[in-house]
Design a protein around this motif. Structure first.
Motif, short mmCIF file in Angstrom:
data_model
loop_
_atom_site.label_atom_id
_atom_site.label_comp_id
_atom_site.label_asym_id
_atom_site.label_seq_id
_atom_site.Cartn_x
_atom_site.Cartn_y
_atom_site.Cartn_z
N ASN A 79 0.81 -1.22 0.00
CA ASN A 79 0.00 0.00 0.00
C ASN A 79 0.84 1.27 0.00
N ARG A 80 1.87 1.29 -0.80
CA ARG A 80 2.77 2.45 -0.91
C ARG A 80 2.53 3.12 -2.26
N PRO A 81 2.13 4.40 -2.25
CA PRO A 81 1.92 5.07 -3.54
C PRO A 81 3.24 5.41 -4.21
N VAL A 82 3.31 5.20 -5.50
CA VAL A 82 4.47 5.58 -6.30
C VAL A 82 3.96 6.32 -7.53
N GLY A 83 4.84 7.05 -8.13
CA GLY A 83 4.45 7.81 -9.30
C GLY A 83 5.43 7.65 -10.44
N LEU A 84 5.32 8.55 -11.35
CA LEU A 84 6.15 8.51 -12.55
C LEU A 84 7.62 8.68 -12.22
N ASP A 85 7.94 9.38 -11.15
CA ASP A 85 9.34 9.59 -10.77
C ASP A 85 10.04 8.26 -10.49
N VAL A 86 9.38 7.36 -9.77
CA VAL A 86 9.97 6.05 -9.49
C VAL A 86 10.04 5.22 -10.76
N MET A 87 8.99 5.28 -11.57
CA MET A 87 8.98 4.50 -12.81
C MET A 87 10.04 4.99 -13.78
N LEU A 88 10.25 6.30 -13.83
CA LEU A 88 11.29 6.85 -14.70
C LEU A 88 12.68 6.48 -14.20
N GLY A 89 12.79 6.19 -12.91
CA GLY A 89 14.08 5.78 -12.35
C GLY A 89 14.57 4.47 -12.94
N LEU A 90 13.69 3.71 -13.54
CA LEU A 90 14.10 2.46 -14.19
C LEU A 90 14.85 2.71 -15.49
N VAL A 91 14.69 3.91 -16.05
CA VAL A 91 15.40 4.29 -17.28
C VAL A 91 16.69 4.98 -16.86
N PRO A 92 17.84 4.37 -17.16
CA PRO A 92 19.11 4.97 -16.71
C PRO A 92 19.32 6.38 -17.26
N VAL A 93 19.75 7.26 -16.44
CA VAL A 93 20.11 8.65 -16.70
C VAL A 93 18.95 9.48 -17.24
N ALA A 94 18.34 9.08 -18.34
CA ALA A 94 17.27 9.88 -18.96
C ALA A 94 16.08 10.05 -18.02
N GLY A 95 15.75 9.02 -17.26
CA GLY A 95 14.63 9.10 -16.33
C GLY A 95 14.86 10.15 -15.26
N SER A 96 16.08 10.25 -14.79
CA SER A 96 16.40 11.24 -13.78
C SER A 96 16.28 12.66 -14.35
N PHE A 97 16.65 12.84 -15.60
CA PHE A 97 16.54 14.15 -16.23
C PHE A 97 15.08 14.54 -16.44
N VAL A 98 14.23 13.60 -16.82
CA VAL A 98 12.81 13.90 -17.01
C VAL A 98 12.18 14.30 -15.67
N GLY A 99 12.54 13.59 -14.60
CA GLY A 99 12.05 13.96 -13.28
C GLY A 99 12.51 15.34 -12.86
N ALA A 100 13.75 15.69 -13.21
CA ALA A 100 14.27 17.01 -12.88
C ALA A 100 13.56 18.11 -13.66
N VAL A 101 13.14 17.80 -14.89
CA VAL A 101 12.40 18.78 -15.68
C VAL A 101 11.05 19.07 -15.03
N ALA A 102 10.38 18.04 -14.53
CA ALA A 102 9.11 18.25 -13.83
C ALA A 102 9.33 19.09 -12.57
N GLY A 103 10.42 18.83 -11.84
CA GLY A 103 10.74 19.62 -10.67
C GLY A 103 11.07 21.06 -11.03
#
Length: 139
Positions: free
Chosen positions: A45-69
């Motif tokens: 019962n732990r909510p997760v979002g796109l940030d965690v899912m994007l973390g599965l994509v090396p490097v690019a996922g972190s950049f997409v999360g930073a763009v949202a931030g």
């Protein structure tokens, strides 16, 4: 054969595209919900979002999360937040981005360090103080 669907043109009428504090609050809350609490993991019962899912994509996922931030940071500037609060927000995004770059274990910090939630809390505090008309009762 799959049936093609058209986008409902009235969907854009419901988006708060104005620059008033109430619209900014709605957009920032929507971004935080998508990035941090989109789905609940069954069993724990732990909510997760796109940030965690994007973390599965090396490097690019972190950049997409930073763009949202960074978008949340831009919205904070639009409502007149102080430079100190915006620096804290930038620090939250930077820490999340840097920890997300670690190969293999980059999703673990995303799971526990929710920078968008922290930044939403800072924006809400500012809006509640300087724009009291935007206050909403949480359920």
């Amino acid at each position: 054969m799959a049936q093609t669907r058209r986008i409902d043109p009235t969907i854009f009428d419901r988006l708060p595209l104005k620059r008033d504090p109430q619209s900014v609050r709605a957009r920032v809350e929507a971004i935080e919900r998508v990035m941090e609490r989109a789905v609940v993991i069954p069993g724990i019962n732990r909510p997760v979002g796109l940030d965690v899912m994007l973390g599965l994509v090396p490097v690019a996922g972190s950049f997409v999360g930073a763009v949202a931030g960074a978008y949340m940071l831009w919205e904070a500037r639009n409502v007149g937040m102080s430079k100190l609060s915006m620096a804290r927000m930038a620090g939250n995004v930077g820490v999340d981005w840097a920890l997300g770059l670690i190969p293999g274990i980059g999703i673990v910090p995303d799971f526990f360090f929710r920078s968008n939630t922290r930044n939403l809390r800072l924006i809400r505090r500012h809006l509640d103080k300087h724009h009291p008309g935007t206050v909403t009762v949480e359920r």
